[in-house]
Design a protein around this motif. Sequence first.
Motif, PDB file in Angstrom:
ATOM      1  N   PHE A   9      43.335  57.675  45.029  1.00 16.26           N
ATOM      2  CA  PHE A   9      42.921  59.042  44.715  1.00 16.26           C
ATOM      3  C   PHE A   9      44.167  59.920  44.603  1.00 16.26           C
ATOM      4  N   VAL A  10      44.104  60.893  43.720  1.00 12.33           N
ATOM      5  CA  VAL A  10      45.219  61.822  43.524  1.00 12.33           C
ATOM      6  C   VAL A  10      44.768  63.218  43.931  1.00 12.33           C
ATOM      7  N   ARG A  11      45.605  63.861  44.714  1.00 11.75           N
ATOM      8  CA  ARG A  11      45.322  65.236  45.131  1.00 11.75           C
ATOM      9  C   ARG A  11      46.486  66.127  44.740  1.00 11.75           C
ATOM     10  N   ASN A  26      37.351  65.773  32.626  1.00  9.99           N
ATOM     11  CA  ASN A  26      36.116  66.373  33.127  1.00  9.99           C
ATOM     12  C   ASN A  26      35.421  65.496  34.162  1.00  9.99           C
ATOM     13  N   ASP A  27      35.643  64.189  34.089  1.00  9.27           N
ATOM     14  CA  ASP A  27      34.991  63.297  35.049  1.00  9.27           C
ATOM     15  C   ASP A  27      35.710  63.228  36.382  1.00  9.27           C
ATOM     16  N   LEU A  28      36.804  64.004  36.534  1.00  7.42           N
ATOM     17  CA  LEU A  28      37.583  64.059  37.769  1.00  7.42           C
ATOM     18  C   LEU A  28      38.160  62.698  38.163  1.00  7.42           C
ATOM     19  N   LYS A  29      38.434  61.876  37.143  1.00  4.99           N
ATOM     20  CA  LYS A  29      39.070  60.581  37.380  1.00  4.99           C
ATOM     21  C   LYS A  29      40.289  60.362  36.495  1.00  4.99           C
ATOM     22  N   PHE A  53      46.716  58.767  32.994  1.00  9.79           N
ATOM     23  CA  PHE A  53      46.427  57.959  34.170  1.00  9.79           C
ATOM     24  C   PHE A  53      44.932  58.000  34.474  1.00  9.79           C
ATOM     25  N   LYS A  54      44.448  56.892  35.020  1.00  6.51           N
ATOM     26  CA  LYS A  54      43.060  56.792  35.473  1.00  6.51           C
ATOM     27  C   LYS A  54      43.051  56.340  36.928  1.00  6.51           C
ATOM     28  N   PHE A  55      42.306  57.052  37.771  1.00  2.32           N
ATOM     29  CA  PHE A  55      42.228  56.731  39.195  1.00  2.32           C
ATOM     30  C   PHE A  55      40.767  56.722  39.631  1.00  2.32           C
ATOM     31  N   MET A 332      49.645  50.549  42.344  1.00  2.00           N
ATOM     32  CA  MET A 332      48.951  50.222  43.593  1.00  2.00           C
ATOM     33  C   MET A 332      47.521  49.746  43.324  1.00  2.00           C
ATOM     34  N   MET A 333      46.913  50.219  42.258  1.00  3.54           N
ATOM     35  CA  MET A 333      45.548  49.829  41.942  1.00  3.54           C
ATOM     36  C   MET A 333      45.455  48.361  41.539  1.00  3.54           C
TER      37      MET A 333
END
Length: 464
Positions: A9-11, A26-29, A53-55, A332-333
């Motif tokens: 997760f990215v903050r 928009n999907d918050l990912k 990037f996708k998380f 890391m993913m």
Amino acid sequence: MVKSAVRVFVRARPAAGVNPYASYANDLKGLALTDPRPSTKSTLAGAAQQYSFKFDGVFKDAAQEDIYEACASDVLKSALDGFNGTLMCYGQTGAGKTFTMSGGRQNFTQRGIIPRLIQHLYSEMRNMPDRTIKVSIQYLEIYNESLYDLLDITTQPHELSIHEHPRTGSVMISGLRSIVVTSEAEALKLLFEGETNRVIGEHQLNRESSRSHSIFTVLLEMRMPGDDGETIRSKVNLVDLAGSERVSKTKSEGAVLREAGHINKSLSILEQVILALSARNCDHVPFRSSKLTHVLKDSLGGNCKTVLVANMWGEAGQTDESISTCRFSQRMMNVLCEVSANVIEDTSVAARRLQRQIDELQQEGWDHAAGTADSPTTPQNALTTTDAHTPSELSNPGTGFADYGGPSTHESPAFVTHKGKGSMIEAIKIREASAGIGQRITRSITRSMSLEQLSPSGPGVGQE
């Protein structure tokens, strides 16, 4: 074992203004960052390079409660089921890692992941009155490649050492104090005590910069209900990594500069470990190259459910560092962990189970002995007195099996009906004796028939 990928997760730290180089999906990912520096690899000279990037989740201006529910709640629930868990915060110095992990001091709503996890743990324990749960706390600090016990400042670094279990390979730290806690208040007290002992420093990007890596560990030992209840052990590592630093931005000097060197080196080795784990057919993973990666060996590709929270700045001036953070997080993913529940074989439970099996087998033996005593013990396939003699023997009653080495009487003691219920051991001896005598009778009959066939006076011999 089950394969489980690291969740990331990215903050983003709230910024004073709008960052023109960052855009959120928009999907918050999803997250797109544009490097403002000219790229030499671009087909257009001087054009900026964009990264997408996708998380598992991207948070902007998120509350502490939302971060905990998305990142840490499942880790604790899995730990109560016997699975190890690790949650670590990674990112640039001043990006909000310690705030995410421990929280702010202004009000109660700013509590971080660790205090919320402790509260959540004891709330779940109250809903499990049938379980016996033992909770212990450890707090480790890695400062300048030396280990320190934050719950016992009298312990010297040379008294702490890293070992690996010879059979399972799991990492253990000898000399690290483990304190049993019975309430939420006791656990929080140890957390605040450890934070007070932690090394902090000041530079231009952060007035209270953590100068060390810290690992707050919650150890659980659970006894399931029932006499044969399993014992489950699990642990949750909450890792607050020191932030990566660029000396050109932090303007560090003296001791702070030396600390930055150790921090950057350990984080660089951490990235090498991640690259090796995510690569195929890699023969060597440099876990032992630093204390940080050696301690986190179980959390990186081992028996552990791992979650990474990548903290980044929201300001446009830190976009290059945010790109580096996201690139590390995306690698890391690709790391897969092999997780399984930690069920411990309790010797007392195993002894009770084996004793119960013995009692059941003994009862079956008694039941069988009782059934044998109530009925004739003659085997169903045993020959009767008439069947056991040849025609020549019937014409000469004086001859019997004694001529061929068998019993001299027509009635064997083993074929006498057993009256009453004897002991199980006596019944087994009688059964074994009967089986042995039956085999002797069979051999005697076979021998008798062979001799008669060879005799000149036998039936069918010498007749025309």
